[in-house]
Scaffold this motif. Structure first.
Motif, short mmCIF file in Angstrom:
data_model
loop_
_atom_site.label_atom_id
_atom_site.label_comp_id
_atom_site.label_asym_id
_atom_site.label_seq_id
_atom_site.Cartn_x
_atom_site.Cartn_y
_atom_site.Cartn_z
N THR A 22 0.76 -1.18 -0.04
CA THR A 22 -0.12 0.09 0.07
C THR A 22 0.92 1.05 -0.10
O THR A 22 0.61 2.19 -0.77
N GLU A 23 2.06 1.29 0.79
CA GLU A 23 2.96 2.33 0.74
C GLU A 23 3.56 2.52 -0.49
O GLU A 23 3.70 3.61 -1.03
N VAL A 24 3.76 1.52 -1.12
CA VAL A 24 4.63 1.44 -2.30
C VAL A 24 3.55 2.15 -3.44
O VAL A 24 3.89 3.09 -4.34
N TRP A 25 2.36 1.63 -3.33
CA TRP A 25 1.28 2.08 -4.22
C TRP A 25 1.08 3.76 -4.15
O TRP A 25 0.91 4.45 -5.18
N THR A 26 1.04 3.96 -2.93
CA THR A 26 0.86 5.48 -2.55
C THR A 26 1.83 6.22 -3.06
O THR A 26 1.80 7.35 -3.69
N ALA A 27 3.24 5.83 -2.84
CA ALA A 27 4.49 6.46 -3.14
C ALA A 27 4.70 6.45 -4.71
O ALA A 27 5.04 7.58 -5.25
N LYS A 28 4.39 5.54 -5.55
CA LYS A 28 4.81 5.40 -6.59
C LYS A 28 3.77 5.51 -7.94
O LYS A 28 3.87 5.80 -8.98
N CYS A 29 2.46 4.90 -7.42
CA CYS A 29 1.51 4.87 -8.50
C CYS A 29 0.33 5.59 -8.54
O CYS A 29 -0.46 6.13 -9.32
N LYS A 30 -0.24 5.95 -7.02
CA LYS A 30 -1.28 6.62 -6.87
C LYS A 30 -1.72 7.91 -7.40
O LYS A 30 -2.70 8.32 -7.67
#
Length: 105
Positions: A22-30
């Motif tokens: 979730t943190e990776v998604w928020t940082a890189k994709c969201k």
């Protein structure tokens, strides 16, 4: 007793992995794909990024297709950069699984 400890460690590790994804998604994709993969963001709309929650998209894309787009960048949108040097293979696999959770119905 050892089994209970092992199970609790496994659950804690799985919870940590979910949080990390979730943190990776928020940082890189969201910022482009949105919190739900629908791409209803300023950049998503500007770049006409596909809604990854659509059943047709989910069916058309294999896990390997998604993994390749994350690792190598999108062949459809050159603004999506490659993450193979920024994310581990495990993180990329976790993102593929995360994207599959966007599937509607």
């Amino acid at each position: 007793m050892h089994l209970a400890l092992l199970l609790s460690l496994s659950v804690a590790t799985a919870a940590h992995a979910d949080e990390t994804t979730t943190e990776v998604w928020t940082a890189k994709c969201k910022s482009c794909h949105g919190p739900d993969g629908k791409a209803q963001t300023q950049m998503g709309k500007k770049e006409a990024i596909v809604d990854m929650s659509q059943p047709a998209w989910q069916q058309a894309q294999t896990d390997a297709d998604i993994r390749e787009a994350i690792a190598e960048g999108s062949p459809r949108n050159k603004k999506m950069k490659a993450y193979k040097d920024k994310l581990t293979p495990a993180q990329i696999d976790a993102l593929v699984a995360y994207i599959r959770t966007f599937k509607k119905g």
